[in-house]
Design an enzyme around this catalytic site. Structure first.
Site, short mmCIF file in Angstrom:
data_model
loop_
_atom_site.label_atom_id
_atom_site.label_comp_id
_atom_site.label_asym_id
_atom_site.label_seq_id
_atom_site.Cartn_x
_atom_site.Cartn_y
_atom_site.Cartn_z
N GLY A 149 0.79 -1.23 0.00
CA GLY A 149 0.00 0.00 0.00
C GLY A 149 0.82 1.27 0.00
O GLY A 149 0.74 2.07 -0.92
N ARG A 166 10.33 3.89 16.33
CA ARG A 166 9.05 4.19 15.70
C ARG A 166 7.97 4.43 16.77
O ARG A 166 7.73 3.59 17.62
CB ARG A 166 8.64 3.06 14.77
CG ARG A 166 7.35 3.35 14.06
CD ARG A 166 7.24 2.61 12.74
NE ARG A 166 5.87 2.69 12.27
CZ ARG A 166 5.31 3.80 11.80
NH1 ARG A 166 5.99 4.92 11.72
NH2 ARG A 166 4.05 3.79 11.40
N HIS A 168 11.28 -4.20 7.15
CA HIS A 168 11.66 -3.52 8.39
C HIS A 168 13.17 -3.44 8.55
O HIS A 168 13.68 -2.94 9.54
CB HIS A 168 11.00 -4.19 9.60
CG HIS A 168 9.52 -3.96 9.60
ND1 HIS A 168 8.63 -4.84 9.05
CD2 HIS A 168 8.78 -2.91 10.04
CE1 HIS A 168 7.40 -4.35 9.18
NE2 HIS A 168 7.47 -3.19 9.76
#
Ligand code: GLN
Ligand code: ZN
Length: 754
Positions: free
Chosen positions: A434, A517, A696
């Site tokens: 996405g 994060r 990641h």
């Protein structure tokens, strides 16, 4: 009667830790500057707790990246591939990998949105104490005049959260307990020498269903450590839920204290705790303030609980139920939130104040906190009676939902044929999850628009330019199902939350998700309704720029709940249904606008799974219903995708099947496609895109690596059911990684086809 907590947010109220570490990674600051800044952050943090009036301060809960990783380095559980490095290089290599070395796997921490790094163990793992960083923090605290209670991940939770990488499939980390206890013993001696009076062993694993070996390990570990002579006093702590049948293991242990979760999640233990014989002579740390909830504590109820639960204990302390890691720092900065809502909330600092108030009430009696109690009663009454968050139309619609509303009429096989006829995709179709990289320009444009510095028209045109660029890039690389790239979304939940009534965004409410994060969970405070279409304009714009199908992208109802702070005045399933109905309208609108593929992301489906198996079914029932309710309003030929990441999916394979999505993409690269076996073993019959690129990590996998992973998937699942895609969205990566990696990914798919 002291006031305390089990941990405090680490990143700093302006996310200073993130900035420092990322600056170091980018080479903007050197190691000594980083360490200076980190020390600063830690000291500010301690000062905040002291100034709040907390009697006993947790030390050791701080971490540069992750506390499980810290524990792994503390006890010397370093995989061979990282062992050649040292210091921060090794630490960050374990956390995020390097160009040539893979990091540890990352997974969800209990039922939270915090992710920890999974220690890797083999039968040959030899632990060795490396206490430098912990002792430095202890010294630092003592130098600041703080009374520390040192918080450690307990040995049994550590082993339970680790994974075996041993050749021998029968090896289990818990078999290393004796070896690990020797290192903990050494550590306790070192802490006693430093003058540390109390050490807390966090064993949240005790809030889960334990196998016999782990339960015995828990007993054994506390016996061994309890029997040491040169050691600080010990508290064993559990949180995130009730202890249930494990309560005796902890309460009867030969240690000096017990810390329990008495929030709604752990409340079931209250009766068993009251006058428990194992508590005689002990310190009970009563977690009467929910450490994960942003809603204010009912002070009367908490006080009552603290007064009665510890009847059998020598002393009762007031605490949060768990670390405050999962809460934003402070509410005072949320000046844009409706004051009626603010009045009902408490973030980490407000929670500290509640705990201090309660401890005072416990020590000095109700009169000492009469004003606070009166204000709190008034507040509760207001919340019960106010109507501004109520929407009767939404309630009526949710109440009228039937089973058929949550079901696609045609079975999957028939739908799949209609979809293939409509889409005409090749074998092993390629797609992404996405998002595309969020460049500085996009962030700037979004910020400028939100601040009113640029008008709608110029914002939309900048986003359109970005979408055009991303579409062109995907066409050039040769992907099959394209995406618009999600440039308009800062966060996949906040984007929708902002456009739904009943949900409120914070400005500074950052919470650590993993490493550097942080996320800003919205507050679902009232009944939820869609004001207007939320994504249709972006998706149709993207579709107008290409002949290839563009996938519409939505965040699913369960994930919206999981990554928000949810109202606690009605069951979660009720709120999920309201969110699902809003999304259902969006899905139907996307289809009507010509979108042939719609993805409803549910990365958090596994995360909300209750810690106890006995509670699973009730959760999965409402979670699956919510997903299906949001996706079942479409025709057969519209292909519904879903996406999940970061979890042991094995536990929820049945539910994944029950979602009845046509295609699911899953995180799989780090675990070498283990999920594919789980799906195959379960007879899963729909299409799967197991990730072939771990996004990641900054490492770009080559064609061969992705081909091998794809081949594994095809061998297990069959050639018509495999999609080739990354593990997750690309928004945290840079184009220098994304372009070559996607080129390799498409090349891998072509190699597989031929
Ligand atoms: N569609 C989202 C994205 O690509 C999914 C993110 C996620 O799974 N966490 O960013
Ligand atoms: Zn993902």
């Amino acid at each position: 009667m002291v006031s305390t907590i089990h941990g405090y947010p680490r990143h700093g109220r302006d996310r200073q830790l993130k900035k420092a570490i990322e600056g170091y990674w980018k080479g903007r600051i050197d190691q000594s500057a980083l360490l200076d800044q980190v020390r600063d952050i830690r000291q500010t943090r301690l000062r905040t707790m002291v100034e709040a009036g907390l009697d006993e301060i947790p030390v050791g809960d701080f971490s540069l990246y992750d506390h499980v990783l810290d524990t792994a380095t503390l006890v010397g559980a370093v995989p061979e591939r990282h062992a050649g490095l040292s210091g921060l290089d090794r630490y960050f290599a374990m956390a995020r990998g390097t160009d040539s070395i893979e990091p540890l796997e990352m997974t969800k921490w209990f039922n939270s949105n915090y992710h920890y790094l999974v220690p890797e163990l083999t039968a040959a793992t030899g632990f060795a104490l490396d206490p430098g960083s912990l002792l430095e923090q202890v010294d630092e605290a003592i130098a600041q005049g703080v009374t520390p209670r040192v918080i450690l991940v307990g040995p049994v939770s550590f082993l339970s959260l680790s994974t075996s990488v041993d050749q021998d499939a029968t090896f289990q980390p818990i078999q290393l307990l004796e070896r690990l206890l020797a290192v903990y013993a050494e550590l306790l001696t070192a802490l006693a020498e430093r003058g540390v009076a109390w050490v807390q062993l966090d064993e949240p694993i005790a809030a889960t269903d334990l196998d016999a070996q782990t339960a015995a390990g828990l007993t054994r570990s506390l016996e061994v450590l309890g029997a040491l002579t040169d050691r600080p006093k010990l508290v064993v702590a559990s949180y995130y839920g009730a202890l249930g049948e494990n309560l005796d293991l902890l309460a009867n242990a030969p240690v000096e204290g017990l810390a329990v979760d008495l929030s709604a999640a752990g409340r079931a233990d209250v009766e068993a705790l009251r006058a428990h014989p194992g508590l005689a002579g002990k310190r009970l740390i009563a977690g009467v303030v929910d450490g994960r909830s942003v809603w204010r504590t009912d002070l009367d109820a908490a006080l009552d609980l603290a007064r009665t639960v510890g009847a059998g204990a020598a002393s009762v302390d007031v605490s949060s139920s768990c670390t405050l890691l999962h809460l934003p720092h402070d509410l005072t900065r949320e000046t844009e939130l409706d004051p009626r809502l603010v009045a009902q909330l408490s973030f980490a600092d407000e929670t500290l104040a509640e705990i201090v108030t309660l401890a005072r009430g416990l020590a000095e009696g109700d009169e000492a906190i009469a004003a606070e109690l009166a204000a709190d009663r008034q507040r509760r009454e207001t919340r019960r009676t106010e109507t501004w968050l109520r929407d009767d139309a939404v309630r009526a619609r949710a109440a009228a939902v039937t089973e058929d509303d949550a079901r696609r009429a045609t079975p999957y096989q028939e739908r799949a044929a209609a979809q293939q006829a409509h889409l005409g995709l090749p074998v092993a179709p390629t797609t992404t999850i996405g998002s595309f990289p969020q460049t500085g320009e996009i962030r700037k444009a979004r910020a400028a628009w939100q601040a009113g510095r640029i008008d709608d028209e110029s914002y939309v045109s900048q986003m359109h330019d970005e979408i055009d660029r991303v579409i062109q890039l995907q066409e050039r690389i040769g992907l099959d199902v394209l995406v618009h790239g999600e440039p308009e979304r800062n966060d996949m939940v906040a984007y929708f939350a902002d456009q739904l009534t009943g949900i409120f965004a914070t400005r500074h409410g950052w919470v650590q998700s993993y490493g550097t994060r942080c996320v800003r969970p919205p507050l679902i405070a009232g009944d939820v309704a869609r004001k207007h279409p939320m994504t249709v304009e972006w998706t149709t714009w993207a579709q107008s720029r290409t002949e290839r199908p563009v996938k519409g992208m939505l965040t699913g109802p369960v994930t919206i709940l999981a990554w928000s702070f949810v109202r606690d005045d009605q069951p979660l399933g009720e709120t999920a249904r309201q969110v699902a109905l809003a999304l259902r309208d969006e899905v139907v609108d996307l289809e009507a606008a010509g979108t042939a593929v719609i993805q409803v992301d549910e990365p958090a489906l596994r995360e909300l799974l209750p810690l106890r198996r006995a509670d699973w079914q009730a959760y999965l029932d409402w979670a699956v219903e919510a997903f299906r309710l949001s996706t079942s309003g479409v025709q057969d030929r519209t292909q519904i995708h879903t996406h999940m990441c970061y979890a042991e999916f094995g536990d929820v394979i049945g539910a994944i099947d029950a979602l009845d999505a046509d295609v699911i993409s899953l995180e799989a690269a780090r675990s070498a496609m283990a999920v594919v076996d789980e799906l195959a073993a379960d007879g899963y019959s729909r299409q799967v895109g197991p990730g072939v690129w771990d996004i990641h990590s900054p490492r770009v996998p080559d064609v061969e690596e992705m081909t091998t992973l794809g081949r594994t998937a095809i061998e297990r699942l069959g050639r018509d059911r495999v999609w080739i895609n990354p593990d997750c969205g690309l928004k945290t990566r840079g184009y220098d990684e994304v372009e070559p990696a996607l080129e390799n990914l498409v090349a891998a798919a072509r190699a597989l086809r031929s």
